[in-house]
Scaffold this motif. Sequence first.
Motif, PDB file in Angstrom:
ATOM      1  N   THR A   1       0.942  -1.231   0.048  1.00 23.25           N
ATOM      2  CA  THR A   1       0.167  -0.106   0.136  1.00 23.25           C
ATOM      3  C   THR A   1       1.018   1.053  -0.080  1.00 23.25           C
ATOM      4  OG1 THR A   1      -0.165  -0.163   2.367  1.00 23.25           O
ATOM      5  CG2 THR A   1      -1.891  -1.145   1.234  1.00 23.25           C
ATOM      6  N   PRO A   2       1.726   1.483  -1.115  1.00 25.99           N
ATOM      7  CA  PRO A   2       2.593   2.686  -1.307  1.00 25.99           C
ATOM      8  C   PRO A   2       1.905   3.939  -0.998  1.00 25.99           C
ATOM      9  CG  PRO A   2       1.988   1.906  -3.373  1.00 25.99           C
ATOM     10  CD  PRO A   2       1.337   0.840  -2.503  1.00 25.99           C
ATOM     11  N   ASN A   3       0.557   4.077  -1.148  1.00 25.80           N
ATOM     12  CA  ASN A   3       0.106   5.627  -1.137  1.00 25.80           C
ATOM     13  C   ASN A   3      -0.272   5.591   0.606  1.00 25.80           C
ATOM     14  OD1 ASN A   3       0.210   6.346  -3.841  1.00 25.80           O
ATOM     15  ND2 ASN A   3      -1.483   5.072  -4.072  1.00 25.80           N
ATOM     16  N   ILE A   4      -0.331   4.882   1.302  1.00 20.87           N
ATOM     17  CA  ILE A   4      -0.665   4.788   2.934  1.00 20.87           C
ATOM     18  C   ILE A   4       0.694   5.241   3.391  1.00 20.87           C
ATOM     19  CG2 ILE A   4      -1.698   4.147   4.815  1.00 20.87           C
ATOM     20  CD1 ILE A   4      -3.622   2.353   2.797  1.00 20.87           C
ATOM     21  N   VAL A   5       0.921   6.421   3.702  1.00 26.02           N
ATOM     22  CA  VAL A   5       2.192   6.815   4.446  1.00 26.02           C
ATOM     23  C   VAL A   5       1.775   7.895   5.510  1.00 26.02           C
ATOM     24  CG1 VAL A   5       3.844   6.162   2.791  1.00 26.02           C
ATOM     25  CG2 VAL A   5       2.906   8.298   2.775  1.00 26.02           C
ATOM     26  N   SER A   6       2.688   8.040   6.295  1.00 25.98           N
ATOM     27  CA  SER A   6       2.651   8.925   7.457  1.00 25.98           C
ATOM     28  C   SER A   6       3.476  10.141   7.153  1.00 25.98           C
ATOM     29  CB  SER A   6       2.845   8.575   8.651  1.00 25.98           C
ATOM     30  OG  SER A   6       2.730   9.465   9.725  1.00 25.98           O
ATOM     31  N   SER A   7       2.884  11.337   6.904  1.00 29.98           N
ATOM     32  CA  SER A   7       3.529  12.725   6.862  1.00 29.98           C
ATOM     33  C   SER A   7       4.301  13.351   8.020  1.00 29.98           C
ATOM     34  CB  SER A   7       2.707  13.577   6.354  1.00 29.98           C
ATOM     35  OG  SER A   7       3.279  14.965   6.263  1.00 29.98           O
ATOM     36  N   TYR A   8       5.503  13.665   7.738  1.00 23.42           N
ATOM     37  CA  TYR A   8       6.470  14.157   8.940  1.00 23.42           C
ATOM     38  C   TYR A   8       5.687  15.192   9.828  1.00 23.42           C
ATOM     39  CZ  TYR A   8       7.709  18.650   6.623  1.00 23.42           C
ATOM     40  OH  TYR A   8       7.576  19.969   6.218  1.00 23.42           O
ATOM     41  N   GLN A   9       4.564  16.045   8.876  1.00 21.67           N
ATOM     42  CA  GLN A   9       4.059  17.131   9.596  1.00 21.67           C
ATOM     43  C   GLN A   9       2.897  16.860  10.505  1.00 21.67           C
ATOM     44  OE1 GLN A   9       2.176  18.543   5.835  1.00 21.67           O
ATOM     45  NE2 GLN A   9       3.948  20.033   5.439  1.00 21.67           N
ATOM     46  N   LEU A  10       2.560  15.374  10.718  1.00 23.37           N
ATOM     47  CA  LEU A  10       1.791  14.854  11.668  1.00 23.37           C
ATOM     48  C   LEU A  10       2.677  14.732  12.874  1.00 23.37           C
ATOM     49  CD1 LEU A  10      -0.453  12.492   9.754  1.00 23.37           C
ATOM     50  CD2 LEU A  10      -0.794  14.812  10.533  1.00 23.37           C
ATOM     51  N   LYS A  11       3.892  14.318  12.993  1.00 22.70           N
ATOM     52  CA  LYS A  11       4.730  13.893  13.935  1.00 22.70           C
ATOM     53  C   LYS A  11       5.415  15.148  14.466  1.00 22.70           C
ATOM     54  CE  LYS A  11       8.454  11.000  15.450  1.00 22.70           C
ATOM     55  NZ  LYS A  11       7.578  10.234  16.513  1.00 22.70           N
ATOM     56  N   TRP A  12       5.934  16.291  13.616  1.00 21.61           N
ATOM     57  CA  TRP A  12       6.501  17.480  14.158  1.00 21.61           C
ATOM     58  C   TRP A  12       5.583  18.575  13.781  1.00 21.61           C
ATOM     59  CZ3 TRP A  12       9.454  13.481  12.085  1.00 21.61           C
ATOM     60  CH2 TRP A  12      10.401  12.901  12.969  1.00 21.61           C
ATOM     61  N   THR A  13       4.629  19.026  14.529  1.00 23.01           N
ATOM     62  CA  THR A  13       3.586  19.973  14.286  1.00 23.01           C
ATOM     63  C   THR A  13       4.248  21.286  14.680  1.00 23.01           C
ATOM     64  OG1 THR A  13       2.580  20.281  16.710  1.00 23.01           O
ATOM     65  CG2 THR A  13       1.741  18.397  15.165  1.00 23.01           C
ATOM     66  N   LEU A  14       3.286  22.488  14.214  1.00 19.15           N
ATOM     67  CA  LEU A  14       4.067  23.653  14.425  1.00 19.15           C
ATOM     68  C   LEU A  14       3.870  24.018  15.759  1.00 19.15           C
ATOM     69  CD1 LEU A  14       2.268  25.988  11.635  1.00 19.15           C
ATOM     70  CD2 LEU A  14       4.767  25.651  12.208  1.00 19.15           C
ATOM     71  N   LYS A  15       3.393  23.237  16.778  1.00 19.19           N
ATOM     72  CA  LYS A  15       3.494  23.383  18.201  1.00 19.19           C
ATOM     73  C   LYS A  15       4.678  22.814  18.680  1.00 19.19           C
ATOM     74  CE  LYS A  15      -1.527  23.300  18.763  1.00 19.19           C
ATOM     75  NZ  LYS A  15      -2.851  22.622  19.380  1.00 19.19           N
ATOM     76  N   SER A  16       5.478  22.261  18.031  1.00 17.46           N
ATOM     77  CA  SER A  16       6.697  21.446  18.496  1.00 17.46           C
ATOM     78  C   SER A  16       7.856  22.494  18.557  1.00 17.46           C
ATOM     79  CB  SER A  16       7.117  20.423  17.549  1.00 17.46           C
ATOM     80  OG  SER A  16       6.085  19.281  17.568  1.00 17.46           O
ATOM     81  N   ARG A  17       8.342  22.249  19.646  1.00 17.97           N
ATOM     82  CA  ARG A  17       9.961  23.082  19.987  1.00 17.97           C
ATOM     83  C   ARG A  17      10.782  22.215  20.074  1.00 17.97           C
ATOM     84  NH1 ARG A  17       9.158  28.419  22.376  1.00 17.97           N
ATOM     85  NH2 ARG A  17       6.817  28.833  22.656  1.00 17.97           N
ATOM     86  N   THR A  18      12.023  22.319  19.200  1.00 19.91           N
ATOM     87  CA  THR A  18      13.092  21.399  19.087  1.00 19.91           C
ATOM     88  C   THR A  18      14.435  22.227  19.556  1.00 19.91           C
ATOM     89  OG1 THR A  18      11.782  20.298  17.443  1.00 19.91           O
ATOM     90  CG2 THR A  18      14.296  19.713  17.528  1.00 19.91           C
ATOM     91  N   THR A  19      15.198  21.734  20.101  1.00 20.09           N
ATOM     92  CA  THR A  19      16.608  22.124  20.356  1.00 20.09           C
ATOM     93  C   THR A  19      17.531  21.799  19.602  1.00 20.09           C
ATOM     94  OG1 THR A  19      17.147  20.347  22.079  1.00 20.09           O
ATOM     95  CG2 THR A  19      16.012  22.496  22.851  1.00 20.09           C
ATOM     96  N   TYR A  20      18.469  22.765  19.137  1.00 15.32           N
ATOM     97  CA  TYR A  20      19.337  22.576  18.187  1.00 15.32           C
ATOM     98  C   TYR A  20      20.714  23.200  18.831  1.00 15.32           C
ATOM     99  CZ  TYR A  20      15.542  21.635  15.014  1.00 15.32           C
ATOM    100  OH  TYR A  20      14.501  21.124  14.271  1.00 15.32           O
ATOM    101  N   THR A  21      21.967  22.569  18.188  1.00 12.87           N
ATOM    102  CA  THR A  21      23.246  22.833  18.584  1.00 12.87           C
ATOM    103  C   THR A  21      23.802  23.584  17.426  1.00 12.87           C
ATOM    104  OG1 THR A  21      23.505  21.128  20.207  1.00 12.87           O
ATOM    105  CG2 THR A  21      25.350  22.257  19.233  1.00 12.87           C
TER     106      THR A  21
END
Length: 402
Positions: A186-206
């Motif tokens: 089922t190649p068309n059934i995939v999960s978008s990265y936008q569902l995992k990392w929403t605009l509410k997410s804060r990520t720390t970077y170096t």
Amino acid sequence: MSLLAESSYLDSNRNPESSYADSDNGHPARDVTESPDVQESSQDEYMGTPPRHRTSTIYSTPTNRSEPKSSISARTRLELAKFCKSFYDWDKPLCLVTQKDSAAMLQISHVVQRSSKKNDLTLYEYCLGLDYRHFHVDSRRNLLYLSSEIHSSFDANEWILLPNVSTLDEVKGHIAAVIESRNGPTPNIVSSYQLKWTLKSRTTYTFVTLGCKETFFRARDISLHHYPYSDLPLLESHVSPPLAVINAGPKCKREDVESIVLRRYSPKTKEYEDLERRLTLLCDIWSLIVDAKDAATAWGKSEGGQSEGMGKRKRDESEASQTSGRSTRSKTRAQQGGERKRKRTPNSSGATLTEYALSHLEKRQKGEKWEKRIQRWVVESTRASSLDPNLPLEVPPGIASV
């Protein structure tokens, strides 16, 4: 400061990539936290101008890629300013690295380059779980503020945005799962990265330097930072980690990992081992993406062909509908006994004095008096309708002879 004034900070006529910086100076390595203050839809772009009577609008990502040769729209600039003001609780836009807030110094930067080639965008869509032609580089997830000098060094591949180990593991796991799903039943059934990392997410970077050696001052922290920036604090950002990886991957070569780490830390220290592991994991993820190039190209051709096929079918159906309509009208006329009778427009050949006749004569004989015009019309009408055009003219009573 008004939002329109804030939008002037988003000053960029170039098509750069950009990134955020973070650092590790002993602060706890935070992964992703949620900010409850930002309202968003399942996507995150800006489409059109909302009606004037509305006070707020949720924007959704356009269903096609942005035009690489065009500049960032005023609407996008304004929405980014509004978003950052809410997300970071800023009174005005700031450079995430230097904290500068001068309108003349700030620019909008892209994490994934706005000038990325079509094949590269197809690869990113394939690996991130997006539909074909749905990677929009002017997404707020892909935009941030940088001061001009930091922006320039970022575009020159002199520093990268590096997430912590747990975030990199999550990015690698997501991309691997998407690629596996693309190749599954089922190649068309995939999960978008936008569902995992929403605009509410804060990520720390170096903030990891690959060549940047400038000394810069952080305005709000009132602190000066020198190369190799090991004392620069970790920076929180809304930028999605997969996009930061796509930006950093091509910049960081596997053979350069050791030298990059040695610039910052002494060998065999905990900090050295942590940074080495993160850079190695970054290279692993980028290799995973690059290895999917052929599959992504085939997928793009397949999806593009389907889109073109759908467009052709719609055009064919439209043409068939028009042809059918013409055939139906022809059959109707045949059933009614031949060609359709056309309505005759009024003319001056009848014996009735009409407005059309007077108007027509007025155009031809503008210099005559109206009595003479009527008499001339009567003469022409009588001769045209008579069986014998040689009959003498009988002027109706009440009209004087000329």
